[in-house]
Structure formats: structure tokens, C-alpha cells
Design a protein around this motif. Structure first.
Motif, PDB file in Angstrom:
ATOM      1  N   LEU A   1       0.677  -1.143   0.166  1.00 47.26           N
ATOM      2  CA  LEU A   1      -0.194  -0.085  -0.006  1.00 47.26           C
ATOM      3  C   LEU A   1       0.868   1.232   0.177  1.00 47.26           C
ATOM      4  O   LEU A   1       0.213   2.309  -0.684  1.00 47.26           O
ATOM      5  N   ALA A   2       2.047   1.007   0.750  1.00 44.38           N
ATOM      6  CA  ALA A   2       3.020   2.267   0.721  1.00 44.38           C
ATOM      7  C   ALA A   2       3.519   2.414  -0.745  1.00 44.38           C
ATOM      8  O   ALA A   2       4.052   3.573  -1.116  1.00 44.38           O
ATOM      9  N   LEU A   3       3.381   1.470  -1.691  1.00 47.88           N
ATOM     10  CA  LEU A   3       3.982   1.829  -3.110  1.00 47.88           C
ATOM     11  C   LEU A   3       2.978   2.316  -3.927  1.00 47.88           C
ATOM     12  O   LEU A   3       2.930   3.016  -4.697  1.00 47.88           O
ATOM     13  N   SER A   4       1.546   1.631  -3.739  1.00 53.65           N
ATOM     14  CA  SER A   4       0.387   2.022  -4.616  1.00 53.65           C
ATOM     15  C   SER A   4      -0.081   3.331  -4.418  1.00 53.65           C
ATOM     16  O   SER A   4      -0.554   3.972  -5.178  1.00 53.65           O
ATOM     17  N   LEU A   5      -0.422   3.610  -2.985  1.00 51.69           N
ATOM     18  CA  LEU A   5      -1.180   4.963  -2.631  1.00 51.69           C
ATOM     19  C   LEU A   5      -0.565   6.177  -3.095  1.00 51.69           C
ATOM     20  O   LEU A   5      -1.091   7.144  -3.731  1.00 51.69           O
ATOM     21  N   PRO A   6       1.040   6.232  -2.758  1.00 53.16           N
ATOM     22  CA  PRO A   6       1.603   7.595  -3.044  1.00 53.16           C
ATOM     23  C   PRO A   6       1.658   7.705  -4.629  1.00 53.16           C
ATOM     24  O   PRO A   6       1.227   8.872  -5.163  1.00 53.16           O
ATOM     25  N   LEU A   7       1.763   6.527  -5.586  1.00 54.33           N
ATOM     26  CA  LEU A   7       1.685   6.403  -6.746  1.00 54.33           C
ATOM     27  C   LEU A   7       0.443   7.072  -7.425  1.00 54.33           C
ATOM     28  O   LEU A   7       0.315   7.906  -8.217  1.00 54.33           O
ATOM     29  N   TRP A   8      -0.634   6.254  -7.052  1.00 55.81           N
ATOM     30  CA  TRP A   8      -1.929   6.701  -7.421  1.00 55.81           C
ATOM     31  C   TRP A   8      -2.479   8.153  -7.137  1.00 55.81           C
ATOM     32  O   TRP A   8      -3.118   8.795  -7.942  1.00 55.81           O
ATOM     33  N   MET A   9      -2.099   8.646  -5.975  1.00 54.30           N
ATOM     34  CA  MET A   9      -2.198  10.026  -5.446  1.00 54.30           C
ATOM     35  C   MET A   9      -1.796  11.030  -6.413  1.00 54.30           C
ATOM     36  O   MET A   9      -2.178  12.183  -6.589  1.00 54.30           O
ATOM     37  N   THR A  10      -0.575  10.813  -6.613  1.00 54.74           N
ATOM     38  CA  THR A  10       0.520  11.582  -7.433  1.00 54.74           C
ATOM     39  C   THR A  10      -0.286  11.608  -8.971  1.00 54.74           C
ATOM     40  O   THR A  10      -0.407  12.935  -9.371  1.00 54.74           O
ATOM     41  N   PHE A  11      -0.691  10.627  -9.506  1.00 52.18           N
ATOM     42  CA  PHE A  11      -1.424  10.713 -10.793  1.00 52.18           C
ATOM     43  C   PHE A  11      -2.856  11.616 -10.593  1.00 52.18           C
ATOM     44  O   PHE A  11      -3.191  12.193 -11.415  1.00 52.18           O
ATOM     45  N   MET A  12      -3.337  11.245  -9.669  1.00 55.23           N
ATOM     46  CA  MET A  12      -4.776  12.016  -9.551  1.00 55.23           C
ATOM     47  C   MET A  12      -4.425  13.571  -9.210  1.00 55.23           C
ATOM     48  O   MET A  12      -5.305  14.339  -9.888  1.00 55.23           O
ATOM     49  N   ILE A  13      -3.762  13.961  -8.289  1.00 59.65           N
ATOM     50  CA  ILE A  13      -3.459  15.264  -8.190  1.00 59.65           C
ATOM     51  C   ILE A  13      -2.741  16.056  -9.408  1.00 59.65           C
ATOM     52  O   ILE A  13      -3.175  17.034  -9.847  1.00 59.65           O
ATOM     53  N   TYR A  14      -1.853  15.370 -10.127  1.00 63.76           N
ATOM     54  CA  TYR A  14      -1.371  15.750 -11.344  1.00 63.76           C
ATOM     55  C   TYR A  14      -2.565  15.937 -12.291  1.00 63.76           C
ATOM     56  O   TYR A  14      -2.442  16.678 -13.241  1.00 63.76           O
ATOM     57  N   GLY A  15      -3.373  14.728 -12.557  1.00 63.02           N
ATOM     58  CA  GLY A  15      -4.212  14.738 -13.603  1.00 63.02           C
ATOM     59  C   GLY A  15      -5.478  15.921 -13.206  1.00 63.02           C
ATOM     60  O   GLY A  15      -5.863  16.758 -14.224  1.00 63.02           O
ATOM     61  N   TRP A  16      -6.022  16.164 -11.980  1.00 62.29           N
ATOM     62  CA  TRP A  16      -6.876  17.071 -11.707  1.00 62.29           C
ATOM     63  C   TRP A  16      -6.423  18.432 -11.736  1.00 62.29           C
ATOM     64  O   TRP A  16      -7.005  19.312 -12.001  1.00 62.29           O
ATOM     65  N   PHE A  17      -5.408  18.822 -11.414  1.00 62.72           N
ATOM     66  CA  PHE A  17      -4.664  20.191 -11.655  1.00 62.72           C
ATOM     67  C   PHE A  17      -4.402  20.531 -12.971  1.00 62.72           C
ATOM     68  O   PHE A  17      -4.607  21.772 -13.103  1.00 62.72           O
ATOM     69  N   ASN A  18      -3.858  19.658 -14.045  1.00 61.95           N
ATOM     70  CA  ASN A  18      -3.479  19.956 -15.274  1.00 61.95           C
ATOM     71  C   ASN A  18      -4.462  19.397 -16.391  1.00 61.95           C
ATOM     72  O   ASN A  18      -4.471  20.074 -17.255  1.00 61.95           O
ATOM     73  N   TYR A  19      -5.265  18.541 -16.161  1.00 59.50           N
ATOM     74  CA  TYR A  19      -6.088  18.110 -16.928  1.00 59.50           C
ATOM     75  C   TYR A  19      -7.641  17.918 -16.372  1.00 59.50           C
ATOM     76  O   TYR A  19      -8.355  16.690 -16.404  1.00 59.50           O
ATOM     77  N   THR A  20      -8.180  18.713 -15.833  1.00 57.92           N
ATOM     78  CA  THR A  20      -9.519  18.752 -14.958  1.00 57.92           C
ATOM     79  C   THR A  20     -10.656  18.173 -16.094  1.00 57.92           C
ATOM     80  O   THR A  20     -11.411  17.484 -15.317  1.00 57.92           O
ATOM     81  N   GLN A  21     -10.778  18.903 -17.221  1.00 61.80           N
ATOM     82  CA  GLN A  21     -11.959  18.876 -18.123  1.00 61.80           C
ATOM     83  C   GLN A  21     -11.647  17.254 -18.648  1.00 61.80           C
ATOM     84  O   GLN A  21     -12.771  16.447 -18.653  1.00 61.80           O
ATOM     85  N   HIS A  22     -10.348  16.803 -18.828  1.00 61.31           N
ATOM     86  CA  HIS A  22     -10.347  15.373 -19.281  1.00 61.31           C
ATOM     87  C   HIS A  22     -10.728  14.537 -18.269  1.00 61.31           C
ATOM     88  O   HIS A  22     -11.138  13.315 -18.585  1.00 61.31           O
ATOM     89  N   MET A  23     -10.243  14.727 -16.967  1.00 58.32           N
ATOM     90  CA  MET A  23     -10.606  13.770 -15.800  1.00 58.32           C
ATOM     91  C   MET A  23     -12.050  13.821 -15.662  1.00 58.32           C
ATOM     92  O   MET A  23     -12.598  12.744 -15.253  1.00 58.32           O
ATOM     93  N   LEU A  24     -12.973  14.872 -15.656  1.00 58.43           N
ATOM     94  CA  LEU A  24     -14.173  14.803 -15.684  1.00 58.43           C
ATOM     95  C   LEU A  24     -14.766  14.054 -16.785  1.00 58.43           C
ATOM     96  O   LEU A  24     -15.723  13.591 -16.358  1.00 58.43           O
ATOM     97  N   ALA A  25     -14.344  14.255 -18.027  1.00 60.92           N
ATOM     98  CA  ALA A  25     -14.988  13.690 -19.085  1.00 60.92           C
ATOM     99  C   ALA A  25     -14.884  11.910 -18.773  1.00 60.92           C
ATOM    100  O   ALA A  25     -15.705  11.409 -19.434  1.00 60.92           O
ATOM    101  N   HIS A  26     -13.620  11.680 -18.235  1.00 58.44           N
ATOM    102  CA  HIS A  26     -13.486  10.187 -18.037  1.00 58.44           C
ATOM    103  C   HIS A  26     -14.647   9.644 -17.042  1.00 58.44           C
ATOM    104  O   HIS A  26     -14.643   8.416 -17.156  1.00 58.44           O
ATOM    105  N   LEU A  27     -15.027  10.268 -16.437  1.00 57.10           N
ATOM    106  CA  LEU A  27     -15.915   9.740 -15.450  1.00 57.10           C
ATOM    107  C   LEU A  27     -17.041   9.296 -16.176  1.00 57.10           C
ATOM    108  O   LEU A  27     -18.051   8.366 -15.502  1.00 57.10           O
ATOM    109  N   VAL A  28     -17.659   9.678 -17.211  1.00 50.45           N
ATOM    110  CA  VAL A  28     -18.793   9.109 -17.966  1.00 50.45           C
ATOM    111  C   VAL A  28     -18.168   8.738 -19.194  1.00 50.45           C
ATOM    112  O   VAL A  28     -17.793   9.328 -20.180  1.00 50.45           O
ATOM    113  N   PRO A  29     -18.146   7.352 -19.590  1.00 50.89           N
ATOM    114  CA  PRO A  29     -17.820   6.782 -20.723  1.00 50.89           C
ATOM    115  C   PRO A  29     -18.681   7.259 -22.130  1.00 50.89           C
ATOM    116  O   PRO A  29     -19.852   7.740 -21.895  1.00 50.89           O
ATOM    117  N   GLN A  30     -17.949   7.528 -23.412  1.00 50.17           N
ATOM    118  CA  GLN A  30     -18.699   8.068 -24.604  1.00 50.17           C
ATOM    119  C   GLN A  30     -19.942   7.180 -24.780  1.00 50.17           C
ATOM    120  O   GLN A  30     -19.674   5.793 -24.812  1.00 50.17           O
TER     121      GLN A  30
END
Length: 224
Positions: free
Chosen positions: A104-133
Motif C-alpha cells: 500500500l505504501a507503493l501503490s497509494l502515493p503513486l495513485w495520489m500523484t497521478f490523481m493530483i497531477y491529472g486534476w490540476f492539469n487536465y481537469t476537463q479530461h478527468m471529468l470527461a473520463h467519469l462518463v464513458p462515451q
């Protein structure tokens, strides 16, 4: 007398209540000869071939990205997990990768890094990813809930997958090994052959689980 069969995986070696079992995560570096890093050998050539193959595969999975060091991080993650999985196959060495504290010490920091980076830099893409086309409007709230839940449990599934697969084989080997003193000579020979086969299977599982962990981490990164 053991309180449970799983107690064989508990950290037990300590000095003045300071657990020493976790030193196994870096004990291999202490026993590895320094000439390994200086003199080219067959092991170096094999490892270079493995890392170059992983680099090409991870590069394809991640896709176009500005930072070329991402694949190096993923290969280092693969090597670290593989290293600890292999160490756990030796007798009387603590298997750190079979504990959720480490996985968990390996997976959790990596996942949180991806999420923080994605939501701060690609917010629209992250929101669109919640609803499949192509999702109907009536099902959109449910899809957002399902996608959010599946996203939140990713670090847990990564950690549990690695820990469970590593502990299952070790548990089976320990369970069969404890029956050895009660068996006859012919049964002991059969048990020894079975143990060797299980050890080879665990060797394959160690490689596969390290690869799976690294590949799934790469896939999670590629979605951002």
C-alpha cells in the motif's frame, strides 16, 4: 505454539523492540559485490535486455509524454518489487512484499500523484473520463458513481493483489513443510518434489506479480 498459520509472516526479529525484518528490503544491496556495478557480465547484459524491453513496452502504454523519465520510474518500481519477491523465496528471510504495509505504501502515493497531477492539469479530461462515451443521460449519475468508486479502490486492489499472491504461495509451502516430520520416507520424497515444484511456481509468480503491478500502474498513468 503459533496462534495462527499466518503468524509465520509476522515481523519477529527485533533488537530493543526495533523490528529488523524490514531490513530485508535492502539486504541484497549489502551482499551484492561491488564488481557487479563495474565489470560487465552476462547478468548485466540480461538485465539490460530486460530493461530495454520494459522501456519500449511502457513507452507504448504511456503514450506521448513530455517527461522521458517516466519509464525509468516504472522500471525501477518493477525492479524493486521483483527484488523483494525474490528475497522472500530464501529460507529465514522476511518477505516484505507479502505485507499490505509495503504494498500500500507503493501503490497509494503513486495513485495520489497521478490523481493530483491529472486534476490540476487536465481537469476537463478527468471529468470527461467519469462518463464513458455514448452513455445515456439517465445512466450518467450511476456511471459517475461507478467510475469514481472503481478509481478510488485502485490503490487497494494493487496492494492486495501483490500481497495476496505472494502470501498464498508462501503459506502453502509452509503448510506442506510442517507435515514433513510426520510422513514416511517415500512420502517425504514426494513432498520434497512437490516443494521444489511450488518453489519454481513461486519464482514465476514473483516475476509475474512485479510485472503486473508495474503494467497496471502504467495503465493508470496512461488514462490521465
Amino acid at each position: 505454539m503459533m496462534s495462527s498459520l499466518f503468524s509465520v509472516f509476522d515481523p519477529s526479529t527485533d533488537i530493543m523492540s526495533l523490528p529488523l525484518n524490514w531490513i530485508s528490503t535492502c539486504i541484497g544491496l549489502m551482499i551484492m559485490p561491488t564488481t557487479f556495478w563495474l565489470i560487465p557480465s552476462r547478468c548485466i547484459f540480461v538485465w539490460d535486455k530486460i530493461t530495454s524491453t520494459l522501456h519500449k513496452e511502457f513507452k507504448v502504454l504511456v503514450g506521448p509524454i513530455k517527461n522521458p523519465g517516466v519509464t525509468l520510474t516504472l522500471i525501477s518500481l518493477f525492479a524493486f518489487i521483483l527484488f523483494n519477491n525474490f528475497l522472500g523465496l530464501f529460507p529465514y528471510i522476511f518477505t516484505s512484499s507479502s505485507h499490505l504495509v509495503m504494498t500500500l505504501a507503493l501503490s497509494l502515493p503513486l495513485w495520489m500523484t497521478f490523481m493530483i497531477y491529472g486534476w490540476f492539469n487536465y481537469t476537463q479530461h478527468m471529468l470527461a473520463h467519469l462518463v464513458p462515451q455514448g452513455t445515456p443521460s439517465l445512466l450518467m449519475p450511476f456511471m459517475v458513481l461507478i467510475e469514481t468508486t472503481s478509481n478510488l479502490i485502485r490503490p487497494g486492489t494493487l496492494a492486495i493483489r501483490l500481497a495476496a499472491n505472494m502470501i498464498a504461495g508462501h503459506l502453502l509451502i509452509t503448510l506442506l513443510g510442517s507435515t514433513g516430520p510426520m510422513l514416511s520416507m517415500s512420502s517425504t520424497i514426494l513432498l520434497t518434489i512437490t516443494q521444489i515444484a511450488l518453489l519454481l511456481l513461486e519464482l514465476a509468480v514473483s516475476i509475474i506479480q512485479a510485472y503486473v503491478f508495474a503494467v497496471l500502474t502504467t495503465l493508470y498513468l496512461s488514462e490521465i
